[in-house]
Design an enzyme around this catalytic site. Structure first.
Site, PDB file in Angstrom:
ATOM      1  N   TYR A   1      19.526  34.843  37.690  1.00  0.00           N
ATOM      2  CA  TYR A   1      19.158  33.999  36.787  1.00  0.00           C
ATOM      3  C   TYR A   1      18.030  32.818  37.226  1.00  0.00           C
ATOM      4  CZ  TYR A   1      21.680  37.344  33.748  1.00  0.00           C
ATOM      5  OH  TYR A   1      21.897  38.637  33.118  1.00  0.00           O
TER       6      TYR A   1
ATOM      7  N   HIS B   1      14.356  31.060  31.232  1.00  0.00           N
ATOM      8  CA  HIS B   1      15.660  30.299  30.444  1.00  0.00           C
ATOM      9  C   HIS B   1      16.408  29.467  31.169  1.00  0.00           C
ATOM     10  CE1 HIS B   1      16.948  31.218  26.520  1.00  0.00           C
ATOM     11  NE2 HIS B   1      17.928  32.265  26.743  1.00  0.00           N
TER      12      HIS B   1
ATOM     13  N   TYR C   1      27.422  31.513  30.334  1.00  0.00           N
ATOM     14  CA  TYR C   1      25.899  32.149  29.869  1.00  0.00           C
ATOM     15  C   TYR C   1      25.611  31.361  28.795  1.00  0.00           C
ATOM     16  CZ  TYR C   1      26.841  35.882  33.497  1.00  0.00           C
ATOM     17  OH  TYR C   1      26.859  36.283  34.746  1.00  0.00           O
TER      18      TYR C   1
ATOM     19  N   ASN D   1      24.725  31.911  25.528  1.00  0.00           N
ATOM     20  CA  ASN D   1      25.084  32.039  24.176  1.00  0.00           C
ATOM     21  C   ASN D   1      26.235  31.728  23.969  1.00  0.00           C
ATOM     22  OD1 ASN D   1      22.658  33.705  24.084  1.00  0.00           O
ATOM     23  ND2 ASN D   1      23.813  35.727  23.690  1.00  0.00           N
TER      24      ASN D   1
ATOM     25  N   ASN E   1      19.915  30.463  21.194  1.00  0.00           N
ATOM     26  CA  ASN E   1      21.386  30.770  21.067  1.00  0.00           C
ATOM     27  C   ASN E   1      22.384  29.553  21.795  1.00  0.00           C
ATOM     28  OD1 ASN E   1      20.950  33.062  19.498  1.00  0.00           O
ATOM     29  ND2 ASN E   1      20.630  34.239  21.446  1.00  0.00           N
TER      30      ASN E   1
END
Length: 207
Positions: free
Chosen positions: A30, A35, A81, A83, A129
C-alpha cells in the site's frame, strides 16, 4: 515522556496541535497508493522534526516522539488499516490526555484535485472510513484535518471505481502535484504546533 507533559494551559487562546496522525494502510503493498497520502506527509513531518517512527503495539501504530520549541509532539501512523484508525488514535489521545482539538489528522481527499489542500476543524467524514472511525473513537468530530487532494476517478476521467482508485498509485503528474501540496503543508505545521491556526490557514490557503 510523561502524559502530563502534553497538557496545555486552559488560558491559552488556542490549543496547539500535539498529536499528528497520518492515515494510510500498513505494508509495502500500500506504500505508494493514493489512500496513503497521509502517511507520506507524516513521514516528511517526522523528518522535519528529527523524529523516528517506531512500532508501539500498545498504541496499535508507528509512533514518533518529537520536541518543538520545548514542547512534546507525537506523530502516529496507525497499523490497524484505514477502517480501524480510531483504535490507535483513541488509545494515544487517552493515554496522553489530549483533547480532540489538539489532534491533527492528515488524509487523502477525493473531493479535491491533486495539488489542492484544505484545512478545517470538525465537520463530517464524507464517507472516509478512517475519519469515521476516529470520530467514533474520540466521541466528537472536533479534531483538525488536513485534506490532501487526490482527485476522484470521475473528475480525472478514469473508469475505476473509487475503492480501486484509492488503492492504486497516482499517475506521475498527479504525484508531482501531491508532492507540492505536501511541501506546502510542511511549511504551515510550525504555526499549528504554536496554536496559531489563523496564520496557518492564511498561509496554506493563499499559497
Amino acid at each position: 515522556m510523561h502524559a502530563q507533559g502534553f497538557l496545555c494551559s486552559k488560558h491559552a487562546m488556542s490549543e496547539p496541535i500535539r498529536l499528528i496522525v497520518g492515515l494510510g494502510n500498513p505494508g509495502p503493498d500500500y506504500e505508494t497508493t493514493r489512500h496513503n497520502a497521509g502517511f507520506w506527509l507524516a513521514d516528511r513531518l517526522a523528518d522535519d522534526l528529527r523524529a523516528t517512527f517506531a512500532l508501539e503495539k500498545g498504541f496499535m501504530g508507528m509512533v514518533a516522539k518529537a520536541r518543538f520549541e520545548g514542547e512534546n509532539v507525537l506523530l502516529l501512523k496507525p497499523i490497524t488499516y484505514m477502517n480501524r484508525s480510531g483504535q490507535a488514535v483513541g488509545a494515544l489521545a487517552r493515554f496522553y490526555k489530549l483533547a480532540p482539538e489538539q489532534v491533527l489528522v492528515l488524509h487523502d481527499e477525493l473531493d479535491l484535485l491533486p495539488g489542492q489542500v484544505k484545512m478545517k476543524q470538525g465537520g463530517g467524514h464524507a464517507g472516509h472510513n478512517g475519519l469515521k472511525d476516529i470520530q467514533a473513537a474520540l466521541g466528537t468530530p472536533n479534531f483538525w484535518r488536513l485534506r490532501l487532494g487526490i482527485g476522484h476517478p470521475r473528475t480525472l476521467n478514469l473508469a475505476q471505481q473509487v475503492a480501486d482508485f484509492v488503492l492504486h498509485p497516482p499517475r506521475r503528474d498527479e504525484q508531482a502535484e501531491i508532492d507540492t501540496v505536501i511541501d506546502r503543508c510542511r511549511a504551515v505545521v510550525p504555526a499549528l504546533l504554536r496554536g496559531d491556526f489563523a496564520q496557518a490557514t492564511r498561509q496554506l490557503h493563499t499559497a
